[in-house]
Write a protein that holds these residues in place. Sequence first.
Motif, PDB file in Angstrom:
ATOM      1  N   GLU A 214       1.472  53.391   2.594  1.00  0.00           N
ATOM      2  CA  GLU A 214       2.395  53.197   1.476  1.00  0.00           C
ATOM      3  C   GLU A 214       2.745  51.726   1.315  1.00  0.00           C
ATOM      4  O   GLU A 214       2.835  51.222   0.189  1.00  0.00           O
ATOM      5  CB  GLU A 214       3.670  54.017   1.700  1.00  0.00           C
ATOM      6  N   TYR A 215       2.917  51.024   2.431  1.00  0.00           N
ATOM      7  CA  TYR A 215       3.271  49.602   2.354  1.00  0.00           C
ATOM      8  C   TYR A 215       2.079  48.772   1.865  1.00  0.00           C
ATOM      9  O   TYR A 215       2.255  47.825   1.090  1.00  0.00           O
ATOM     10  CB  TYR A 215       3.732  49.104   3.727  1.00  0.00           C
ATOM     11  N   GLU A 216       0.879  49.123   2.297  1.00  0.00           N
ATOM     12  CA  GLU A 216      -0.324  48.429   1.831  1.00  0.00           C
ATOM     13  C   GLU A 216      -0.510  48.607   0.320  1.00  0.00           C
ATOM     14  O   GLU A 216      -0.852  47.659  -0.390  1.00  0.00           O
ATOM     15  CB  GLU A 216      -1.550  48.949   2.580  1.00  0.00           C
TER      16      GLU A 216
ATOM     17  N   LYS B 112      -0.429  45.586  -2.678  1.00  0.00           N
ATOM     18  CA  LYS B 112      -1.495  45.430  -3.671  1.00  0.00           C
ATOM     19  C   LYS B 112      -0.915  45.397  -5.086  1.00  0.00           C
ATOM     20  O   LYS B 112      -1.327  44.588  -5.928  1.00  0.00           O
ATOM     21  CB  LYS B 112      -2.503  46.564  -3.539  1.00  0.00           C
ATOM     22  N   LYS B 113       0.047  46.264  -5.346  1.00  0.00           N
ATOM     23  CA  LYS B 113       0.691  46.298  -6.657  1.00  0.00           C
ATOM     24  C   LYS B 113       1.520  45.039  -6.892  1.00  0.00           C
ATOM     25  O   LYS B 113       1.617  44.554  -8.018  1.00  0.00           O
ATOM     26  CB  LYS B 113       1.572  47.548  -6.774  1.00  0.00           C
TER      27      LYS B 113
ATOM     28  N   PRO C 268       4.942  41.850  -9.771  1.00  0.00           N
ATOM     29  CA  PRO C 268       6.076  42.016  -8.853  1.00  0.00           C
ATOM     30  C   PRO C 268       6.986  43.162  -9.270  1.00  0.00           C
ATOM     31  O   PRO C 268       7.257  43.354 -10.451  1.00  0.00           O
ATOM     32  CB  PRO C 268       6.801  40.663  -8.958  1.00  0.00           C
ATOM     33  N   SER C 269       7.437  43.921  -8.291  1.00  0.00           N
ATOM     34  CA  SER C 269       8.300  45.071  -8.551  1.00  0.00           C
ATOM     35  C   SER C 269       9.765  44.688  -8.450  1.00  0.00           C
ATOM     36  O   SER C 269      10.147  43.806  -7.669  1.00  0.00           O
ATOM     37  CB  SER C 269       7.989  46.186  -7.546  1.00  0.00           C
TER      38      SER C 269
ATOM     39  N   MET D 107       9.929  46.948  -1.291  1.00  0.00           N
ATOM     40  CA  MET D 107       9.784  47.815  -0.118  1.00  0.00           C
ATOM     41  C   MET D 107       9.802  46.963   1.146  1.00  0.00           C
ATOM     42  O   MET D 107       9.084  45.966   1.228  1.00  0.00           O
ATOM     43  CB  MET D 107       8.465  48.599  -0.196  1.00  0.00           C
ATOM     44  N   GLN D 108      10.627  47.348   2.099  1.00  0.00           N
ATOM     45  CA  GLN D 108      10.676  46.639   3.372  1.00  0.00           C
ATOM     46  C   GLN D 108       9.481  47.022   4.237  1.00  0.00           C
ATOM     47  O   GLN D 108       9.064  48.185   4.235  1.00  0.00           O
ATOM     48  CB  GLN D 108      11.971  46.963   4.111  1.00  0.00           C
TER      49      GLN D 108
END
Length: 278
Positions: free
Chosen positions: A167-169, A173-174, A179-180, A184-185
Motif C-alpha cells: 500500500e505504501y509503495e 508511485k501516485k 501529490p496527494s 500516508m505515513q
Amino acid sequence: MKKILLLLFVTTFSFAQEFQGKAYYFSKTILNGKLQVEDSGLKEEIDPEMEKLFQEALKKASEKNYLLTFNKSECIYEQEQQLEKPKSAAGEMSISVSISSSEGKKYINAKDKTSSTEDAIFGKEFLIVEPIEKPNWELVDESKKIGDYTCFKAKLLVPVSDKQKKEYEEFLKKEEIKPSLFKMQEPKDKTITAWYTPEIPVSFGPDNYWGLPGLILEINEPELIILCSKVVLNTKGATIKVPNKGKKVSQKEFDAIQKKKYDSMKNEDGVIIFKSTN
C-alpha cells in the motif's frame, strides 16, 4: 486411599473442564503532539479552539468498552453497546470523529488454532476465518499489580506486513505523478507490551492478543492502551458461540474485496466520495 485419589482427580478434571469467566476491558487512544494540516506543501497548525474540540472528539471516539468471555480452550471478544451521548446545544461548535475498526465479534480457539472474526464493508457482512499461530512473545522479568492480580510483562515485535508495504509503495508511485492532499505515513515495525497474570490460567486477552501463560490484563500499543477493569470467574451463562454471520472468506480475500470497493469510490486525489441518494 484409592477412593480419595480418584475423587481428587475427578474434581480437578471437572474444574479444568468447567473453568470459565468474563473480563471487561476499555480502550483509549494515546494522543501525541499537535495536529497539523498540509496544503500545497505548507504546514499550518490548527486553531487552538478547533484543536481542543478535535482532541476531545478523538478521545471520546477511542474510549470503547469490550467483553472477553473465555474458558480453557476458547474465547470470544466483542464490543459492548453504549448509549449515544447527548448532542451539543444549538449554536455550539462540535466535532464528531469516527475511528475505523471492526466492531464484530472475534473468536479464537487455541486448541484448534483457528480464529473467526465478523467484519463488514459498507453494510455487507463477512466472516473472516483464518488459521492462527501462537505469537512469539518475549517474557520480561518485570511485574506489577493490576487490581488484585500480580502481572508479568511480555513484549511482542510486530513487523510491517506485506500488505502495508504494498500500500505504501502504491502511494509513493501516485505521489510522483500527482501529490496527494492526504499523506500516508511510512509503516514501521511496532512493539506491543502486554501484562498478564498466571493467577488466571488461560492464554487469552483483548482483541487478537493471546498465547501467554495467563490472562492478559493490559495491552500497550504505540498509540493505544487496552486495560482490564474487572474479571469475573466461573460465571454462569458464560457461553461461547462461534460467530457465523456473513459470507465466509479468508483475510486475504476480505482485504482484496475491501480495497476494490474503496478504490471504486475514490476521486483523482485519492479521497473517498460518499454520494447521497436523497
